[in-house]
Design a protein around this motif. Structure first.
Motif, PDB file in Angstrom:
ATOM      1  N   UNK A 574      24.133  53.921  -6.126  1.00 29.26           N
ATOM      2  CA  UNK A 574      22.731  54.128  -6.520  1.00 29.26           C
ATOM      3  C   UNK A 574      22.222  55.435  -5.927  1.00 29.26           C
ATOM      4  N   UNK A 575      22.637  55.731  -4.679  1.00 29.09           N
ATOM      5  CA  UNK A 575      22.254  57.000  -4.058  1.00 29.09           C
ATOM      6  C   UNK A 575      22.832  58.179  -4.834  1.00 29.09           C
ATOM      7  N   UNK A 576      24.059  58.014  -5.310  1.00 24.86           N
ATOM      8  CA  UNK A 576      24.707  59.085  -6.068  1.00 24.86           C
ATOM      9  C   UNK A 576      24.080  59.258  -7.451  1.00 24.86           C
ATOM     10  N   UNK A 577      23.800  58.151  -8.117  1.00 22.78           N
ATOM     11  CA  UNK A 577      23.387  58.212  -9.521  1.00 22.78           C
ATOM     12  C   UNK A 577      21.927  57.798  -9.713  1.00 22.78           C
ATOM     13  N   UNK A 578      21.044  58.430  -8.958  1.00 26.78           N
ATOM     14  CA  UNK A 578      19.612  58.225  -9.153  1.00 26.78           C
ATOM     15  C   UNK A 578      19.062  59.409  -9.954  1.00 26.78           C
ATOM     16  N   UNK A 579      17.849  59.263 -10.444  1.00 31.00           N
ATOM     17  CA  UNK A 579      17.269  60.333 -11.257  1.00 31.00           C
ATOM     18  C   UNK A 579      16.508  61.365 -10.420  1.00 31.00           C
ATOM     19  N   UNK A 580      16.507  61.174  -9.094  1.00 40.58           N
ATOM     20  CA  UNK A 580      15.938  62.160  -8.174  1.00 40.58           C
ATOM     21  C   UNK A 580      16.990  62.500  -7.124  1.00 40.58           C
ATOM     22  N   UNK A 581      16.935  63.706  -6.554  1.00 39.03           N
ATOM     23  CA  UNK A 581      17.931  64.060  -5.531  1.00 39.03           C
ATOM     24  C   UNK A 581      17.779  63.218  -4.264  1.00 39.03           C
ATOM     25  N   UNK A 582      18.914  62.768  -3.741  1.00 39.34           N
ATOM     26  CA  UNK A 582      18.946  62.025  -2.477  1.00 39.34           C
ATOM     27  C   UNK A 582      19.698  62.870  -1.458  1.00 39.34           C
ATOM     28  N   UNK A 583      19.018  63.226  -0.390  1.00 33.25           N
ATOM     29  CA  UNK A 583      19.620  64.025   0.683  1.00 33.25           C
ATOM     30  C   UNK A 583      19.741  63.141   1.918  1.00 33.25           C
ATOM     31  N   UNK A 584      20.946  63.046   2.471  1.00 33.66           N
ATOM     32  CA  UNK A 584      21.185  62.253   3.672  1.00 33.66           C
ATOM     33  C   UNK A 584      21.278  63.210   4.856  1.00 33.66           C
ATOM     34  N   UNK A 585      20.623  62.830   5.965  1.00 32.64           N
ATOM     35  CA  UNK A 585      20.525  63.713   7.138  1.00 32.64           C
ATOM     36  C   UNK A 585      21.142  63.049   8.365  1.00 32.64           C
ATOM     37  N   UNK A 586      22.477  63.043   8.479  1.00 29.99           N
ATOM     38  CA  UNK A 586      23.112  62.397   9.629  1.00 29.99           C
ATOM     39  C   UNK A 586      23.039  63.236  10.898  1.00 29.99           C
ATOM     40  N   UNK A 587      23.092  62.547  12.030  1.00 27.04           N
ATOM     41  CA  UNK A 587      23.161  63.187  13.343  1.00 27.04           C
ATOM     42  C   UNK A 587      23.780  62.176  14.291  1.00 27.04           C
TER      43      UNK A 587
END
Length: 801
Positions: A574-587
């Motif tokens: 779902x994160x990959x194929x959504x209609x808006x960009x999904x940016x993940x910010x790991x640390x």
């Protein structure tokens, strides 16, 4: 408009070589210089070398640099970055400093030697070049004697903390003659390029962090004797339970060096004759005795702690009994206050409760905190005019999760003043005036900006930079929160971007978190431009909720397990194929499921200090949230005409089968976890959420289009499986791996090769996800897997069987 392209570091000791490495980390060419040897070693004599040979003349600097590059924890993001560092010596290579944009002195802490070095610098330095000293305590003004006007205008102190890669603090200490342009540049460059929290300090003894940090340790030295506590008790009381590092007090002393600590406290005692706490800087007899015995900590093999073999041949950590002055087995620490604090999840709540205890631990917390509160209040305006600088310095230089003024706010400023003065401490008048005016805290938040109490204007002022950088804690007002439950909070960051924060234990991803991710995407798709998934905890995510998986496996509830794995896979897809960009910010830690979520982002904005990898093999499983599928897909995308293909696929298989973890975001590119040109790195973790938001906006405004689910993933089938199965069997026969390890390796190979296909062909993502889930479930039926999971849950580390 300065640009730093070439840096020179003078002195290759512990600090100099590590500072050079950190500049290499950010891509800056660095010249590291030190003295030339005065005599040959036996090895050099045996080779017939002379003092004129280059390898001899650069031996000191080369040995120091190589020792640093091999050190653990690593000074470099990647060892290959060491190629940006060249070495030389003061006699032969000083003319090269004319090419430098910034010269940093890091020689021994002796003023006369520093002055000699600066005299040589004057001969070759290009006018206008920044020159700074990494001194930890020598007054900066004392270094200006006999220096030219241009040198003085471009000179100041830049105090890095050790190790520079990991400790975020950079104290900038100007003199009265330092140009404001130089000060402004260093504050900006340290923040944006070096990833530092830059703190502007007055030129006072030990500056800010060491002045308060050493006071804290010195006060504990005396409180331990006063309250008849022991080393083990103190380190339990002053560690993570109150938001301090695991090394707490006495382990920190051992690491720093007890002789170094005594030298600093002695210097403060002399340099601060009017300090109201100067008697605390007189170290107790038991500390002096440690130095006399040469029990200096880690560098001498023993200090407050000592490691030795017991009668069974196993290593054992012994603790110093400071009364008998002998080492004894670690004692069990038992205090009701401590037991109560361990039951409280939130740090702020623990700090609040710590001073309420009625036992000896409660007495310690009151005396310890009240002493620090009074001390820091009286350092304003001596060492700085602003309270936030004290807090920033202690948090980023000493690893405190809350600074002293922040802690005072939590415990209660108004409520504690009388108690502090009743204990014999004196609170500064400006604090009393602040409370009398109706301002009862040092900090407040308004419209997403953090403000501090400014004693000069008697008003709250914005903490510089906090109105430019996103701190989620400043967004906790009702108008910024879109949705919230015990597991997640969804923030509106403005400009059409949402941020989903996890706040479970270790930010693990269970049912509530997965539901939160799906709901956040639903909301973003309806009313927003994009979504960031990130948080400001110690770690991004330690992965899936292993306890839940273990419970379902023990109960053999395979229907529920099937549903749980499908839910995880569907969420990452779902994160990959959504209609808006999904940016993940790991640390920090981004392991297992945390890594799998990152693998499925449209873009990853990773903190430089991100430790990311697919570690499921360590508990007898394979990545089951789309991670195995994704590495098969990425291998397929990298194939080209004439590519042998197997080597690429093998690298990705080994990333999973060996549970490889990148020890920096930069290493994650080499493992294929991060993608060049798509994923980015934030050097300063404080800017991570801001950078991620900007990346989401960039993708949205570039005309983001929902991707199409892939059905063209090339897999190798039996051709790949045969090779990988043979390799696993060979490792087993050679006794490098166990039967169970062999089974896991073959499961990974089966999925990443697309199953038992007679020839290479193209398959869909769903096909690979189904294989992944099947393999995951089958391994959960193995007794050895359950043993590994139980061991991880109870011992916190993998079990090899």
């Amino acid at each position: 408009m300065r640009h730093i392209e070439n840096v020179v570091v003078l002195g290759s000791g512990v600090m100099g070589s590590r500072i050079a490495c950190h500049f290499a980390n950010i891509g800056v060419k660095t010249l590291l210089l030190d003295i030339a040897p005065k005599e040959l070693t036996d090895a050099e004599n045996a080779k017939g070398l002379t003092l004129e040979d280059k390898q001899v003349r650069n031996r000191i600097v080369n040995d120091a640099l190589q020792s640093t590059i091999k050190s653990n924890p690593a000074a470099l993001y990647k060892k290959s970055y060491g190629k940006l560092i060249t070495t030389g010596n003061f006699d032969d290579d000083m003319p090269k400093i004319k090419e430098a944009d910034w010269i940093i002195e890091a020689v021994i802490e002796k003023l006369d030697i520093k002055k000699i070095v600066f005299g040589n610098v004057e001969k070759y330095r290009t006018p206008g070049t920044i020159i700074s000293s990494n001194t930890s305590g020598i007054p900066i003004n004392m270094m200006l004697e006999d220096r030219s006007e241009d040198f003085q205008k471009h000179f100041c102190g830049t105090h890095f903390f050790n190790p520079p890669r990991y400790l975020q603090l950079l104290e900038v200490i100007p003199t009265e003659k330092t140009d404001q342009e130089v000060i402004d540049f260093l504050m900006h460059y340290g923040d944006l390029f070096l990833g530092k929290t830059t703190v502007l300090c007055k030129d006072t003894p030990a500056f800010i962090a060491n002045r308060i940090g050493v006071y804290s340790i010195a006060s504990i030295f005396h409180l331990m004797k006063e309250l008849e506590l022991n080393v083990d008790e103190i380190d339990k009381l002053t560690g993570p339970v109150i938001g301090r590092p695991k090394s707490a007090t006495f382990r920190t002393c051992d690491v720093v060096g007890i002789d170094t600590l005594v030298k600093v406290t002695d210097n403060l005692s002399v340099a601060c004759p009017n300090d109201e706490a100067k008697e605390l800087f007189q170290v107790p007899e038991y500390v002096k005795k440690l130095v006399e015995n040469n029990w200096l900590g880690s560098k001498s093999g023993q200090g407050f702690y000592k490691k030795e073999k017991n009668k069974d041949g196993k290593s054992e950590i012994l603790t110093l009994d400071v009364n008998a002055f002998e080492y004894k087995p670690k004692s069990k620490v038992k205090f009701k206050t401590l037991d109560d604090l361990k039951k409280i999840d939130g740090l702020d709540d623990r700090l609040r409760e710590s001073v309420k205890g009625s036992d000896k631990a409660g007495d310690f917390y009151r005396k310890f905190n009240y002493g620090i509160f009074a001390y820091v209040s009286n350092r304003i305006p001596e060492i700085t005019d602003e309270v936030y600088k004290v807090d920033d310095a202690l948090k980023t230089g000493f690893g405190w999760e809350r600074g002293p003024f922040e802690t005072w706010d939590i415990i209660g400023v108004k409520e504690s003043i009388a108690e502090i003065e009743k204990s014999g401490q004196k609170v500064a008048q400006w604090v009393k005036d602040m409370v009398a005016s109706g301002a009862t805290s040092f900090y407040t938040t308004e419209n997403g900006a953090r403000k501090y109490y400014d004693f000069k204007s008697k008003s709250y002022q914005i903490v510089p930079g906090t109105d430019e950088v996103i701190y989620l804690n400043n967004y906790r007002g009702d108008k910024n929160i879109v949705q919230q439950n015990e597991a997640v909070t969804l923030f509106d960051l403005g400009d059409g971007i949402l941020n989903l924060e996890f706040h479970t234990k270790m930010n693990t991803m269970g049912k509530e978190v997965l539901e939160g991710i799906n709901h956040a995407i639903d909301v973003a798709e309806k009313d927003y431009k994009g979504l960031v998934i990130g948080n400001e905890g110690a770690n991004f995510s330690a992965g899936a909720n292993l306890g839940m998986v273990f419970m379902l496996a023990i109960e053999q509830d395979y229907k529920q397990l099937d549903f749980a794995i499908s839910t995880f896979q569907n969420t990452t897809m779902r994160a990959r194929y959504s209609s808006v960009p999904v940016v993940v910010a790991p640390h920090g830690l981004a392991l297992g499921g945390g890594c799998e979520l990152s693998l499925h982002a449209d873009s990853v904005q990773a903190a430089a200090e991100t430790y990311i990898g697919l570690v499921e093999v360590g508990v007898g499983l394979i990545p089951g949230g789309g991670g195995t599928k994704e590495l098969a897909l990425r291998a397929s995308d990298s194939y080209y005409d004439g590519d042998p293909q197997l080597p690429t696929l093998q690298n990705n298989l080994l990333t999973i089968a060996m549970a490889k973890v990148a020890t920096s975001a930069h290493e994650a590119f080499d493992l294929g976890i991060l993608r060049k040109g798509i994923d980015n790195v934030s050097i300063n973790k404080n800017r991570l959420i801001t950078d991620a938001k900007n990346r989401a906006l960039e993708l949205a405004e570039a005309g983001y289009t929902k991707p199409v689910i892939r059905e063209d993933i090339k897999v190798l089938g039996r051709a790949g499986m045969g090779l990988f199965y043979t390799g696993a069997s060979s490792m087993k026969r050679a006794k490098y791996i166990s039967d169970h390890d062999e089974l896991i390796s073959k499961k990974v190979a089966y999925v990443i090769c697309g199953g038992d296909l007679t020839q290479p062909q193209e398959v869909s993502e769903q096909y690979l996800l189904d294989l992944e889930k099947e393999a995951f479930l089958s391994l959960l039926g193995e007794k050895k897997t359950l043993e590994r999971i139980e061991h991880m849950l109870t011992k916190g580390k993998p079990l090899r069987n």
